[in-house]
Motif scaffolding. Structure first.
Motif, PDB file in Angstrom:
ATOM      1  N   MET A 182      -0.992  11.680  -4.391  1.00  0.00           N
ATOM      2  CA  MET A 182      -2.272  12.867  -4.597  1.00  0.00           C
ATOM      3  C   MET A 182      -1.897  13.480  -5.771  1.00  0.00           C
ATOM      4  O   MET A 182      -0.730  13.224  -6.030  1.00  0.00           O
ATOM      5  N   THR A 183      -2.783  13.718  -6.749  1.00  0.00           N
ATOM      6  CA  THR A 183      -2.444  14.266  -7.826  1.00  0.00           C
ATOM      7  C   THR A 183      -1.385  15.510  -7.886  1.00  0.00           C
ATOM      8  O   THR A 183      -0.658  15.483  -8.686  1.00  0.00           O
ATOM      9  N   GLU A 184      -1.529  16.321  -6.788  1.00  0.00           N
ATOM     10  CA  GLU A 184      -0.768  17.395  -6.668  1.00  0.00           C
ATOM     11  C   GLU A 184       0.800  16.826  -6.386  1.00  0.00           C
ATOM     12  O   GLU A 184       1.886  17.855  -6.659  1.00  0.00           O
TER      13      GLU A 184
ATOM     14  N   GLU B 150       0.787  -1.206   0.005  1.00  0.00           N
ATOM     15  CA  GLU B 150       0.006   0.011  -0.187  1.00  0.00           C
ATOM     16  C   GLU B 150       0.898   1.377  -0.173  1.00  0.00           C
ATOM     17  O   GLU B 150       1.801   1.373   0.806  1.00  0.00           O
ATOM     18  N   ARG B 151       0.322   2.191  -0.846  1.00  0.00           N
ATOM     19  CA  ARG B 151       1.394   3.554  -0.943  1.00  0.00           C
ATOM     20  C   ARG B 151       0.146   4.645  -0.800  1.00  0.00           C
ATOM     21  O   ARG B 151      -0.971   4.463  -1.067  1.00  0.00           O
ATOM     22  N   TYR B 152       0.587   5.762  -0.524  1.00  0.00           N
ATOM     23  CA  TYR B 152      -0.118   6.863  -0.501  1.00  0.00           C
ATOM     24  C   TYR B 152       0.287   8.096  -1.546  1.00  0.00           C
ATOM     25  O   TYR B 152       1.460   8.166  -1.611  1.00  0.00           O
TER      26      TYR B 152
ATOM     27  N   GLY C  59      -4.070  18.387   3.340  1.00  0.00           N
ATOM     28  CA  GLY C  59      -5.391  17.991   4.023  1.00  0.00           C
ATOM     29  C   GLY C  59      -5.494  16.660   4.320  1.00  0.00           C
ATOM     30  O   GLY C  59      -6.737  16.364   4.894  1.00  0.00           O
ATOM     31  N   ASP C  60      -4.645  15.948   4.290  1.00  0.00           N
ATOM     32  CA  ASP C  60      -4.812  14.472   4.817  1.00  0.00           C
ATOM     33  C   ASP C  60      -3.958  14.396   6.185  1.00  0.00           C
ATOM     34  O   ASP C  60      -2.922  14.925   6.480  1.00  0.00           O
ATOM     35  N   VAL C  61      -4.996  13.786   7.085  1.00  0.00           N
ATOM     36  CA  VAL C  61      -4.224  13.549   8.421  1.00  0.00           C
ATOM     37  C   VAL C  61      -3.797  12.254   8.771  1.00  0.00           C
ATOM     38  O   VAL C  61      -4.271  11.118   8.370  1.00  0.00           O
TER      39      VAL C  61
HETATM   40  P1  AMP Z   1      -6.484  12.432  -5.860  1.00  0.00           P
HETATM   41  O1  AMP Z   1      -6.516  13.750  -5.468  1.00  0.00           O
HETATM   42  O2  AMP Z   1      -7.607  11.917  -6.531  1.00  0.00           O
HETATM   43  O3  AMP Z   1      -5.172  12.282  -6.323  1.00  0.00           O
HETATM   44  O4  AMP Z   1      -6.529  11.775  -4.401  1.00  0.00           O
HETATM   45  C1  AMP Z   1      -5.501  11.917  -3.401  1.00  0.00           C
HETATM   46  C2  AMP Z   1      -6.213  11.490  -2.022  1.00  0.00           C
HETATM   47  O5  AMP Z   1      -6.218  10.260  -2.082  1.00  0.00           O
HETATM   48  C3  AMP Z   1      -5.189  11.698  -1.039  1.00  0.00           C
HETATM   49  O6  AMP Z   1      -5.444  13.046  -0.684  1.00  0.00           O
HETATM   50  C4  AMP Z   1      -5.952  10.733  -0.118  1.00  0.00           C
HETATM   51  O7  AMP Z   1      -6.922  11.424   0.678  1.00  0.00           O
HETATM   52  C5  AMP Z   1      -6.163   9.453  -0.771  1.00  0.00           C
HETATM   53  N1  AMP Z   1      -5.273   8.308  -0.832  1.00  0.00           N
HETATM   54  C6  AMP Z   1      -4.548   8.158  -1.678  1.00  0.00           C
HETATM   55  N2  AMP Z   1      -3.870   7.096  -1.212  1.00  0.00           N
HETATM   56  C7  AMP Z   1      -4.436   6.541  -0.005  1.00  0.00           C
HETATM   57  C8  AMP Z   1      -3.962   5.396   0.821  1.00  0.00           C
HETATM   58  N3  AMP Z   1      -3.212   4.523   0.690  1.00  0.00           N
HETATM   59  N4  AMP Z   1      -4.914   5.531   2.247  1.00  0.00           N
HETATM   60  C9  AMP Z   1      -5.671   6.530   2.464  1.00  0.00           C
HETATM   61  N5  AMP Z   1      -6.040   7.344   1.374  1.00  0.00           N
HETATM   62  C10 AMP Z   1      -5.218   7.635   0.204  1.00  0.00           C
END
Ligand code: AMP
Ligand code: MCA
Length: 490
Positions: A295-297, A291-293, A374-376
Motif C-alpha cells: 500500500m502507498t502508506e 504475489e505480494r501485498y 482497511g484491507d481484510v
Molecule cells: P495503493 O493505495 O494504490 O497503494 O493501493 C493499495 C491497495 O491495493 C491495498 O490497500 C490493497 O487493497 C490493494 N492491493 C495491493 N496488493 C494487493 C494484492 N496482492 N491483493 C489484493 N489487493 C492488493
C-alpha cells in the motif's frame, strides 16, 4: 544514492535507446541539485513537483531533489489539468520541474499558483558548486497522492528512512543482485514503479530500462531476447500479455515462452491476482508469479517467497522488518487461523503522515502506532489471504486505487446529473471497472457527452465504463445509498 558511488561505471538506466551509467546519473542529479539550491545549503523540505515521463531524466530529478533536501512530488503524466493543479495546490509546491511536453499545459497554472516554473532544459546549465551530503534519514523525502475514503486524494509523506526500509526489505527478500536487469512499464507516481522496480534496482547496482508506456509486444520482445532478468506488473498487465501471446502463431508462441522462462523472477501486485491468470501464466512461461501485498502508506508488507512456497490466491508472509497483525472489530488481535480481520502494520517502512492532514493521520493509526490498512484478510496455514476491503467506496481498476466518492463529487457538478452513485463491478481484465448510476435531471441523459466532459476533469482510468439511468438510488432506512443492491442493478 550513496550506493551508486560504488557502481559508477556500471550501466544504470536505458532510456529512449541510450544507456547511462551510475556515474552519469549522479552527475545529472548533481546538476538538478545545484540548480534547485542556487547557492543555498538545503531546500529544507521544500516541495518540488516534477512532471517527467519515466526516463533517465525522471530519476535525475528525483535524486537531485532528494540530494538538495527537497520533497519530491512526482506528477502523473496522464492526468488532466484539474488533477495536476490539485496536487500542486495541496502539496503547496514551491517549484515545478517540467518536461517540454507539459510546458504549455502547466505554465499558466504555475504562474497563478505562484509556483516556480522550471523547464527541464534549464538543468543542463546548472552552476558549478559543491552539492551537500546525503539528506538526514528523518527528513521528508516524497509525497505520493492516493485515493481513499475521502473525496479528494491525500498526500502520503514518506521520509528517507521510510523509503530506505521499503527498499531494503525487498532487496533482501527478493534477492536483488547487481546483475539484474528490469523493465519498467509502470507509471512513476506510485510505489509499485518508484520503489519496487526503479529504486530496488538502483539500490542494488542493477539496470532499469524504461518503456514510456506499456506495450505487450515490446514486453514480450524484451523477455524473448534476454534483455531482462526480472519483471513486475499489475494483474491487468499479465492479462494483456496473455491475450497478446494467444494471438501469435505457434512458432512465435514458442519463441516468446522460451525467452520468458529465462527470467529469474516475475511478480504481480497492486491488486488481487486471479488464480486463473496465475495458472495460465505458469502454463505459458513456467513461472509461478510471486504475489505480494502493499500500500502507498506502508510500502510492501506481505510477500510469497522468492525461493520457497508461492501459493495461488495468497500473498504470503510478513516481509523482513514488517510487524503485521489482524484485528477484529474491537481492534483485538486475531490469533486463530481462518478468521477474517483488518490488516494493521507497524514498523520503519510505514509513512510519516498525510500531508497537512493531522486529523486524518491520527485517525489512520491506533494509539500504539499500528496503521489501519482497511484491507481484510485471514491467515490460512501460515499464509495470508486478502479477502477484500472494509469500504465499498474504494475501487481497484488496472492496479489503480480509485475513490467512488471523488467521481460522484465531480459528476454532481454536471447539469444533466441530479444524483449519482459510483461502484466497482468485477471484471476479468481490469479487476474492477467503474460503473455509475445516475438520476438524471431530464429523461434520456447523453452518457457519452457526460463521459467526454468527465475526461477533462479526472484521469481516464477513473472514468465510468458502465452507465445506468435510474429513477431513484437504493437507500437504507437512514437515507444512505446502499451500494451492494446498486451493484445488483448493473
Ligand atoms: P495503493 O493505495 O494504490 O497503494 O493501493 C493499495 C491497495 O491495493 C491495498 O490497500 C490493497 O487493497 C490493494 N492491493 C495491493 N496488493 C494487493 C494484492 N496482492 N491483493 C489484493 N489487493 C492488493
Ligand atoms: C484505461 N482504460 C481503462 C482503464 N484504464 N478501461 C477500463 N478500466 C480502466 N481502469 C482504457 C483507456 O481509457 C483506453 O480506452 C484504453 O483502456 C487504453 O488506455 P491506456 O491508458 O493506453 O491503457 P493501457 O496503457 O493498456 O493501461 C493499462 C495499464 C495501466 C498499463 C494496466 O492501467 C497501468 O499502468 N496500471 C498500473 C497502475 C499502477 O502502477 N498501480 C500501482 C498503484 P479509451 O481510449 O476508450 O479511453 S498501487 C501501489 O503502488 C501499491 C503500493 C502496490 O501494492 O503496488
Amino acid at each position: 544514492m550513496d550506493n551508486a558511488r560504488g557502481f559508477a561505471d556500471r550501466e544504470a538506466i536505458v532510456s529512449e535507446g541510450t544507456v547511462y551509467t551510475y556515474g552519469e546519473l549522479m552527475a545529472a542529479a548533481n546538476g538538478v541539485s545545484r540548480k534547485l539550491l542556487a547557492g543555498k545549503g538545503s531546500l529544507r523540505e521544500a516541495r518540488i513537483a516534477f512532471i517527467v515521463p519515466p526516463s533517465f531524466e525522471y530519476v535525475s530529478c528525483q535524486w537531485g531533489i532528494w540530494q538538495a533536501g527537497g520533497i519530491a512530488v512526482p506528477l502523473c503524466v496522464d492526468h488532466p489539468l484539474p488533477s495536476l493543479r490539485y496536487v500542486l495546490e495541496d502539496s503547496q509546491a514551491n517549484a515545478l520541474i517540467v518536461h517540454p511536453d507539459y510546458e504549455e499545459l502547466l505554465r499558466d497554472t504555475a504562474r497563478e499558483l505562484d509556483v516556480r516554473f522550471l523547464p527541464l532544459e534549464a538543468f543542463s546549465s546548472a552552476p558549478n558548486f559543491a552539492v551537500p551530503e546525503s539528506p538526514a534519514p528523518a527528513l521528508r523525502a516524497q509525497i505520493l497522492y492516493t485515493s481513499g475514503t475521502t473525496n479528494l486524494p491525500k498526500g502520503v509523506v514518506t521520509t528517507h528512512a521510510n523509503i530506505e526500509q521499503q527498499i531494503r526489505t525487498l532487496v533482501e527478500a527478493w534477492e536483488w543482485s547487481a546483475d539484474d536487469r528490469i523493465l519498467n512499464i509502470l507509471p512513476l507516481h506510485h510505489v509499485h514503479g518508484i520503489i519496487n522496480v526503479v529504486s530496488c534496482a538502483l539500490w542494488s547496482g542493477a539496470r532499469v530500462e524504461f518503456l514510456p508506456r506499456f506495450s505487450a509486444k515490446t514486453v514480450w520482445e524484451k523477455m524473448a531476447t534476454g534483455a531482462i532478468t526480472r519483471f513486475m506488473a499489475v494483474p491487468t498487465i499479465y492479462f494483456k500479455l496473455i491475450s497478446f501471446w494467444e494471438q501469435q502463431s505457434p512458432e512465435e508462441r514458442d519463441r516468446l515462452s522460451t525467452g520468458a522462462q529465462r527470467l529469474n523472477l516475475m511478480i504481480s501486485g497492486s491488486a488481487a491476482l486471479p488464480v486463473p491468470i496465475l495458472e495460465r501464466w505458469r502454463s505459458l512461461t513456467g513461472h509461478t508469479l510471486l504475489e505480494r501485498y502493499g500500500m502507498t502508506e506502508i510500502g510492501m508488507a506481505l510477500s510469497n517467497s522468492f525461493r520457497g512456497e508461492r501459493r495461488a490466491g495468497h500473498v504470503g508472509k510478513p516481509l523482513p522488518g514488517v510487524e503485521l497483525r489482524l484485528v477484529d472489530g474491537d481492534e483485538q488481535p486475531i490469533l486463530e487461523e481462518h478468521v477474517p480481520g483488518e490488516i494493521q502494520v507497524r514498523g520503519p517502512s510505514v509513512f510519516r503522515e498525510y500531508w497537512q492532514k493531522p486529523a486524518a493521520t491520527a485517525e489512520a493509526f491506533t494509539a500504539d502506532g499500528w496503521f489501519r490498512t482497511g484491507d481484510v484478510a485471514e491467515r490460512n496455514d501460515g499464509m495470508f489471504r486478502i479477502l477484500g476491503r472494509d469500504s465499498v467506496d474504494i475501487i481497484k481498476s488496472g492496479g489503480y486505487k480509485i475513490s467512488a466518492l471523488e467521481i460522484e463529487a465531480v459528476l454532481l457538478r454536471h447539469p444533466a446529473v441530479d444524483r449519482c452513485a459510483v461502484v466497482g463491478l468485477p471484471d476479468e481484465e481490469w479487476g474492477e471497472i467503474v460503473a455509475a448510476a445516475v438520476v438524471p435531471t431530464a429523461p434520456n441523459p447523453d452518457f457519452a457527452a457526460i463521459s467526454d466532459w468527465l475526461r477533462e476533469q479526472i484521469p481516464a482510468y477513473r472514468l465510468p465504463r458502465r452507465w445506468l439511468a435510474v429513477d431513484a438510488l437504493p437507500r437504507n432506512t437512514i437515507g444512505k445509498v446502499t451500494k451492494k443492491p446498486l451493484k445488483e442493478l448493473f
